[in-house]
Scaffold this motif. Structure first.
Motif, PDB file in Angstrom:
ATOM      1  N   VAL B 282       0.856  -1.184   0.000  1.00  0.00           N
ATOM      2  CA  VAL B 282       0.000   0.000   0.000  1.00  0.00           C
ATOM      3  C   VAL B 282       0.892   1.233   0.000  1.00  0.00           C
ATOM      4  O   VAL B 282       1.861   1.304   0.753  1.00  0.00           O
ATOM      5  CB  VAL B 282      -0.937  -0.001   1.236  1.00  0.00           C
ATOM      6  CG1 VAL B 282      -1.766   1.273   1.295  1.00  0.00           C
ATOM      7  CG2 VAL B 282      -1.833  -1.239   1.211  1.00  0.00           C
ATOM      8  N   ASN B 285       1.098   4.281   2.506  1.00  0.00           N
ATOM      9  CA  ASN B 285       1.021   3.446   3.718  1.00  0.00           C
ATOM     10  C   ASN B 285       1.184   4.281   4.982  1.00  0.00           C
ATOM     11  O   ASN B 285       1.934   3.921   5.882  1.00  0.00           O
ATOM     12  CB  ASN B 285       2.064   2.325   3.665  1.00  0.00           C
ATOM     13  CG  ASN B 285       1.566   1.066   4.358  1.00  0.00           C
ATOM     14  OD1 ASN B 285       0.360   0.769   4.318  1.00  0.00           O
ATOM     15  ND2 ASN B 285       2.449   0.322   4.976  1.00  0.00           N
ATOM     16  N   SER B 286       0.440   5.353   5.022  1.00  0.00           N
ATOM     17  CA  SER B 286       0.489   6.281   6.150  1.00  0.00           C
ATOM     18  C   SER B 286      -0.906   6.368   6.763  1.00  0.00           C
ATOM     19  O   SER B 286      -1.908   6.399   6.057  1.00  0.00           O
ATOM     20  CB  SER B 286       0.938   7.647   5.638  1.00  0.00           C
ATOM     21  OG  SER B 286       0.612   8.651   6.572  1.00  0.00           O
ATOM     22  N   ILE B 287      -0.954   6.387   8.086  1.00  0.00           N
ATOM     23  CA  ILE B 287      -2.236   6.316   8.793  1.00  0.00           C
ATOM     24  C   ILE B 287      -3.189   7.425   8.361  1.00  0.00           C
ATOM     25  O   ILE B 287      -4.389   7.219   8.302  1.00  0.00           O
ATOM     26  CB  ILE B 287      -2.000   6.327  10.320  1.00  0.00           C
ATOM     27  CG1 ILE B 287      -3.293   6.048  11.098  1.00  0.00           C
ATOM     28  CG2 ILE B 287      -1.371   7.625  10.775  1.00  0.00           C
ATOM     29  CD1 ILE B 287      -3.067   5.806  12.572  1.00  0.00           C
ATOM     30  N   PRO B 291      -4.827   5.943   0.586  1.00  0.00           N
ATOM     31  CA  PRO B 291      -3.908   5.192  -0.278  1.00  0.00           C
ATOM     32  C   PRO B 291      -3.981   5.647  -1.736  1.00  0.00           C
ATOM     33  O   PRO B 291      -5.061   5.755  -2.311  1.00  0.00           O
ATOM     34  CB  PRO B 291      -4.380   3.748  -0.118  1.00  0.00           C
ATOM     35  CG  PRO B 291      -4.963   3.705   1.262  1.00  0.00           C
ATOM     36  CD  PRO B 291      -5.659   5.047   1.411  1.00  0.00           C
TER      37      PRO B 291
END
Lengths: 421, 421
Positions: B282, B285-287, B291
């Motif tokens: 992903v 790929n960061s909170i 995406p």
């Protein structure tokens, strides 16, 4: 000596905002850490950040400002007032995301500098001092969490914990603070202190103003957030040898749980809800092995505390339905913040005085203002983000909007600086 | 001198399989690369693999076998026959997955050694030579692809390409082959050559035999496979500021595409279908970022070439429906392999002769036999895997099944060795 502080000084300050000087300063700062794709990569307290700070210190001193720092490497550029009263503050941050743009943070700082210059050009004297702040490590990209500078200004007890945080290379935040202090040995060090009001100008980082064709947002607060990590477990097994009916595929479970959470988040939160599943880790992450575990994050935001509470309850129910295979780890939460009506009203009045269309807006992102709001009357001004794009080299705002935002900032800073109490 | 080769020699060989000797040899090999959790980590052509090979070379020489190697570090342990005819071969591999078990590969090699010892104990002479092979780098964990040894034995032209493959530390496969050659300077080097038949004994690595309570599987072939990588693209945007209605979330798209593929794979393939989405990446790929791209793998397997072709067509249709946002990259495919009826029949007859229950089974996993099947009549024997677990330290098979499999192997090897043509 007494002064009269009428509203004409706020208008004169706004009129003296110089579009070319503002835009040139944005261009100049964007060269420090420039990426080949037009973006900016300027990590907090990196050599690039120090370079950028050095240039801004020199510029402020040339404008007759005094410059000080504090134990968290925040910088304060102070234009004196006529009276010894707590200052009005503005500012933001100049660290960026690794694939950041030119405006996030930098715009708020450079607009503050433009206000300092415009007040000087207009010969405007204010009752209170005006300070532009650069808050350290807002992004949280190099050191977690973000907003270390503004949060430790408001709550100095946090700093001891921050100092031991390490970046990806193992460097502690404390070591970078010491290096910053050594880089600028002549600066006075100051403690925190009373602030009369804080106004942060920022790009929206979302599409709402652009979609509504509104040049200025009067930010009434920041929505609340819940961050969670959810871990779904299954059983690793061979992709070729394991019949479908006996599989325990952790990704199948994770996709089901993701769908359930999305459904109730939108039912509970309506149009104002923001639900994002941004980070995923699959184990063992092999093409021919059934996933044994999937960990993914949940970011839910809403301006209404009651909706956030309902979401918490629904999430707990959802997890309880999968007692053994799904585990929840709360990572972070913050309640919605409502800015001070007095500060919001100053922003709205500035827009009216300048004849600029505006609309109320709730910030979807966090900002240093989130922390300052616990310390003093605080508000924010937003300008539109083209395509709603931010944290991205394509981040952009029309020049006319950058100028309008700065004029509104100048207006309300002067009005606030002239408040007697 | 003439010999009569009756069926009693096959039964005598099977009866002379020594359970304690077999199980002790499995225990002994599992100490080389033993993991603390009971598993085995013995990378291909590592120092551990060389140690293990050295011990087996000494054991084979003590049994009166000649030992040779080839340009791909395969080892051949040859018990002479009465006539100068192509040998019957058995064997497997002794490299493991990083979190591998004690039996995958090792069992087939050590059962072959047990057959060599049982034939010696029983005083059985065979018309043809019997060879036990250790095929190099079957797992493909250290060097990709897997089955380098057996595939280059069958198609020596592949070796030149394999030699330049590097492991994660940058060591080439060619360098490890040279080191292997230097470690065993006294071994003869042989070319490939005619093989009368190849029988590979292996753990099932799946649950079917255990679920059916059947001790032996007569493997009729290996199912075909399609491997693809699918990339879904969206637009990164801030999780807090971007309304749901304007998002282009790549994970939302990927979850939809995954569901569609799973649905038609199961409709087309029925109970025999295996569809796995094992690896996911992903971006970013960061909170708190929506995406922008999700790449995931598809592993589809089926024994019927017509179903594989229908799957290909349905997948192409599915991708075409999302022309700009979903891209397909084929990674690998292999048609179903049907083993030679003559070899399958020898395995079935061995089970009957020994009074052991058996059932036909299609291998879900690849094996060295996949390649040997292009070279000579080939079949496999499976024994049950407890819980269907493999590639895992928990990999296990009941001792009684390990012995039954080895007796069946001894029986059909002797029968094949005594075939005149």
């Amino acid at each position: 000596m007494t002064h009269s502080y009428d509203t004409t000084s706020a208008l004169r300050a706004a009129e003296h905002v110089d579009p070319a000087r503002l835009l040139d300063s944005i261009d100049a700062l964007a060269t420090i850490g420039a990426r080949a794709d037009g973006g900016v990569d300027r990590p907090a307290l990196s050599a690039l950040d120090i370079d950028a700070r050095r240039g801004l210190i020199e510029r402020a001193q040339a404008l007759g400002c005094t410059v000080s720092t504090d134990a968290c490497a925040n910088l304060f550029f102070r234009r004196p007032g006529n009276e010894d009263l707590p200052p009005v503050m503005t500012g933001s941050h100049i660290d960026t995301q690794p694939t950041g743009g030119r405006l996030d943070g930098a715009y708020g700082v450079l607009a503050g500098f433009e206000c300092l210059a415009a007040l000087a050009d207009a010969g405007v004297r204010t009752r209170r001092p005006l300070e532009v702040a650069i808050w350290t490590n807002e992004e949280g990209s190099r050191f977690q969490p973000g907003a270390m500078g503004s949060s430790s200004f408001v709550d100095p007890a946090r700093l001891a914990g921050y100092r031991s945080v390490r970046d990806a290379a193992g460097v502690t935040f404390g070591a970078t603070l010491d290096a910053h202090r050594a880089a600028f040995p002549s600066l006075d060090t100051r403690a925190s202190g009373a602030v009369h009001a804080f106004i942060e100008l920022h790009i929206e980082q979302g599409p709402l103003l652009e979609l509504a064709d509104t040049p200025l947002g009067v930010v009434t607060g920041i929505q609340g957030v819940r961050w969670h990590s959810i871990r779904c477990t299954g059983a690793a097994a061979h992709a070729g040898t394991t019949p479908m009916r006996v599989r325990r595929d952790a990704m199948t479970l994770a996709v089901h749980v993701r769908g359930a959470i999305e459904t109730f988040a939108l039912e509970l939160g309506g149009d104002a809800a923001r639900i994002t599943f941004g980070s995923w880790r699959v184990e063992p992450n092999s093409i021919n092995t059934i996933p044994s575990a999937v960990t993914f994050t949940v970011d839910f935001r809403h301006p209404d505390p009651a909706v956030l509470a309902s979401f918490d309850a629904a999430l707990a129910d959802c997890i309880a339905q999968h007692r053994t295979d799904v585990h929840l780890e709360p990572l972070f939460e913050h309640p919605p913040v409502h800015f001070a009506e007095s500060a919001i009203e100053r922003v709205r009045a500035a827009c009216v005085a300048l004849g600029a269309r505006s609309q109320p807006i709730v910030s979807g992102a966090f900002h240093d203002a989130l922390h300052l709001a616990k310390h003093c009357p605080t508000a924010m001004i937003f300008v539109p983000s083209r395509g709603g794009i931010s944290h991205n080299p394509l981040e952009a705002t029309d020049d006319v909007h950058l100028v309008s935002g700065t004029r509104a900032l100048a207006h309300c800073l002067v009005e606030l600086c002239n408040e007697a109490r």
